[in-house]
Design an enzyme around this catalytic site. Sequence first.
Site, short mmCIF file in Angstrom:
data_model
loop_
_atom_site.label_atom_id
_atom_site.label_comp_id
_atom_site.label_asym_id
_atom_site.label_seq_id
_atom_site.Cartn_x
_atom_site.Cartn_y
_atom_site.Cartn_z
N GLY A 17 28.85 32.79 28.89
CA GLY A 17 29.50 33.48 30.00
C GLY A 17 29.99 32.52 31.05
O GLY A 17 29.20 31.80 31.67
N GLY A 19 31.46 33.41 33.87
CA GLY A 19 31.70 34.17 35.10
C GLY A 19 31.02 33.48 36.27
O GLY A 19 30.80 32.26 36.26
N GLY A 21 27.89 33.56 37.41
CA GLY A 21 26.60 32.93 37.14
C GLY A 21 26.74 31.71 36.25
O GLY A 21 26.20 30.62 36.55
N VAL A 85 29.86 35.68 21.52
CA VAL A 85 28.47 35.58 21.05
C VAL A 85 28.04 36.94 20.52
O VAL A 85 28.19 37.96 21.19
CB VAL A 85 27.55 35.12 22.20
CG1 VAL A 85 26.09 35.20 21.80
CG2 VAL A 85 27.92 33.71 22.62
N GLU A 181 38.45 50.02 47.86
CA GLU A 181 39.53 49.02 47.92
C GLU A 181 40.75 49.47 47.10
O GLU A 181 41.88 49.38 47.56
CB GLU A 181 39.00 47.67 47.45
CG GLU A 181 38.06 47.08 48.50
CD GLU A 181 37.47 45.73 48.15
OE1 GLU A 181 37.34 45.42 46.96
OE2 GLU A 181 37.13 44.98 49.09
N GLN A 331 27.25 37.05 44.63
CA GLN A 331 26.35 36.08 45.29
C GLN A 331 25.04 35.93 44.54
O GLN A 331 24.51 34.82 44.42
CB GLN A 331 26.07 36.53 46.72
CG GLN A 331 27.13 36.09 47.71
CD GLN A 331 27.26 34.57 47.78
OE1 GLN A 331 26.29 33.84 47.61
NE2 GLN A 331 28.47 34.10 47.98
C1 FAD Z 1 36.35 45.36 40.12
C2 FAD Z 1 35.14 44.61 40.63
C3 FAD Z 1 35.03 44.29 41.96
C4 FAD Z 1 33.91 43.58 42.43
N1 FAD Z 1 33.86 43.27 43.77
C5 FAD Z 1 32.82 42.53 44.20
C6 FAD Z 1 32.78 42.10 45.56
O1 FAD Z 1 33.68 42.44 46.37
N2 FAD Z 1 31.74 41.33 45.96
C7 FAD Z 1 30.75 40.96 45.09
O2 FAD Z 1 29.83 40.23 45.47
N3 FAD Z 1 30.76 41.34 43.81
C8 FAD Z 1 31.77 42.12 43.35
N4 FAD Z 1 31.80 42.51 42.05
C9 FAD Z 1 30.65 42.17 41.19
C10 FAD Z 1 30.74 40.75 40.70
O3 FAD Z 1 32.01 40.48 40.16
C11 FAD Z 1 29.64 40.55 39.67
O4 FAD Z 1 28.40 40.79 40.29
C12 FAD Z 1 29.66 39.16 39.08
O5 FAD Z 1 30.87 38.95 38.38
C13 FAD Z 1 28.48 38.95 38.13
O6 FAD Z 1 28.54 37.66 37.60
P1 FAD Z 1 27.99 37.38 36.13
O7 FAD Z 1 28.07 35.91 35.94
O8 FAD Z 1 26.71 38.07 35.93
O9 FAD Z 1 29.02 38.13 35.18
P2 FAD Z 1 30.59 37.96 35.06
O10 FAD Z 1 31.17 37.30 36.23
O11 FAD Z 1 31.08 39.31 34.70
O12 FAD Z 1 30.75 36.98 33.81
C14 FAD Z 1 30.38 37.36 32.52
C15 FAD Z 1 31.13 36.47 31.55
O13 FAD Z 1 30.54 36.58 30.27
C16 FAD Z 1 31.54 36.66 29.29
N5 FAD Z 1 30.94 37.35 28.15
C17 FAD Z 1 30.38 38.57 28.13
N6 FAD Z 1 29.90 38.86 26.91
C18 FAD Z 1 30.18 37.78 26.13
C19 FAD Z 1 29.93 37.47 24.76
N7 FAD Z 1 29.30 38.33 23.95
N8 FAD Z 1 30.35 36.29 24.28
C20 FAD Z 1 31.00 35.41 25.09
N9 FAD Z 1 31.26 35.65 26.39
C21 FAD Z 1 30.83 36.81 26.91
C22 FAD Z 1 32.65 37.43 29.97
O14 FAD Z 1 33.90 37.18 29.35
C23 FAD Z 1 32.59 36.87 31.39
O15 FAD Z 1 33.41 35.76 31.56
C24 FAD Z 1 32.89 43.21 41.54
C25 FAD Z 1 32.99 43.54 40.19
C26 FAD Z 1 34.10 44.23 39.73
C27 FAD Z 1 34.22 44.57 38.26
#
Ligand code: FAD
Length: 443
Positions: A17, A19, A21, A85, A181, A331
């Site tokens: 991932g 994203g 994190g 994955v 939003e 965050q």
């Molecule tokens: C529309 C929207 C608006 C938001 N607005 C806010 C905001 O204003 N403020 C705020 O703090 N948070 C906001 N959030 C929440 C924030 O985006 C998430 O909390 C944050 O992205 C979580 O980070 P993460 O690393 O857990 O997951 P993500 O950032 O979602 O990253 C997950 C990654 O894993 C990859 N992935 C998933 N499954 C697989 C797999 N099987 N194989 C390979 N890759 C994989 C995905 O492609 C992605 O790149 C918002 C979310 C959305 C959807």
Amino acid sequence: MAESSSTGDRKQVVIVGGGFGGVRAAKALAGADVDVTLVDRTNHHLFQPLLYQVATGILSPGLIAPALRRVVKGQKNTRTLLAEVYDIDVDNRVVRSLGPNAQHIDLPYDYLVVAGGAGHAYFGHDEWAQYAPGMKSIEDARMLRSQILGSYELAELSTDDKEREALLTFVVVGAGPTGVEITGQLAELAQYVLPEEYRSIDTRQAKIILLDAAPSVLPPFDPKLQRYTQRRLEKMGVEIRLNTAATDMDAESITVKGPAGVDTIVSRTKIWAAGVKASPLATTLAKATGTETDRAGRLAVDPDCSVPNAEGVYAIGDMVSTVDRLPGVAQVAMQQGTYVGKQIVNRLKGDTTTPAPFKYFDKGSMATIGARQAVADAMGLKLTGWPAYLLWCYVHVAFLIGWGNRLGTLYNWVRSLRYARNRGHRLIDMTGAKAVAEQHEAA
Ligand SMILES: Cc1cc2nc3c(=O)[nH]c(=O)nc-3n(C[C@H](O)[C@H](O)[C@H](O)COP(=O)(O)OP(=O)(O)OC[C@H]3O[C@@H](n4cnc5c(N)ncnc54)[C@H](O)[C@@H]3O)c2cc1C
């Protein structure tokens, strides 16, 4: 089957991932004596909080989604891999993935960080996904843009008043920050951006409805900010229905149950901004390790973000639940990413002591309502209007990756929201309008 290339005796860290994190975990490992593989099924790091601006034509996708290769370009110990994955073998310490041409790629690891994020939850009605799409990816935002702007195109062509009304009624389900939003921007489009461009319809007649089962908009915010947001949206012509839940929907309509009873709203465009459920990778890890998941499918991790019964495996971000029930926000994912990255560095240096539990530092929450209108609850301050909007702009630009993206985003905001109120990124083709028309015909 291909296998991850390992350089000599160096330990292997796999991060699933790219994203919020995953990227922070990779950054924390920069310079460490280790090989890092950052694997993602997309080639970009997506800034999800600004997806609604792609869906409403303010920003182009590239500004909020830099290529992962670029993000870790300067980090010589890190490579990226485009693959999905599908399994994690914790006994043999191998991540199993599928590459773009369906070849199996196995990634052996010494340390593993899983940060797969979350998807949409339709509360047991997965069939609603086809009628009320949400936004989780660039593709989702593009499709939504096509659907929204395609509806205006179809309405301009229609000679039937009822059909026009159905096309120009937009319903957003979920009045959290994302719902508020996108609703604000739908109202801006209808009221200020589009009116002079159409010849047969008055876009100001468009109905924008925001509904939520909760008794207020922005449920986690301070009541003063909730009331301000509701007043502002209503001033922009938005109809807000609270204590109101969706009970059914199809291509033509959405049925809701609220204080006034059951009502069916005829609408071709419904947008889902309600529940989320953890990435299926949480269940994969839960099954492999005998760990619990909660109702949203989130994996219960230990206080140091490690996965119970899986040596060297950490899970972070939206796909996990912690004892202190942290919110699913960027965050949390970022701070957890940095925290586990540092832990791995310490382990590599031979530190075997139990780390202090992860502690979240809450920097506050904010949401925009429309151009120059926002609410912010940060550093003990409850801000509204311009000051909140400027703070929101600052924070979002600061967390974008790359100076080009920051400057490009600022330029688009000044252009779209301050001066011309134009939207520079409204490109659609026939797909969106066709999809709306075809769903109607099928119904
Ligand atoms: C529309 C929207 C608006 C938001 N607005 C806010 C905001 O204003 N403020 C705020 O703090 N948070 C906001 N959030 C929440 C924030 O985006 C998430 O909390 C944050 O992205 C979580 O980070 P993460 O690393 O857990 O997951 P993500 O950032 O979602 O990253 C997950 C990654 O894993 C990859 N992935 C998933 N499954 C697989 C797999 N099987 N194989 C390979 N890759 C994989 C995905 O492609 C992605 O790149 C918002 C979310 C959305 C959807």
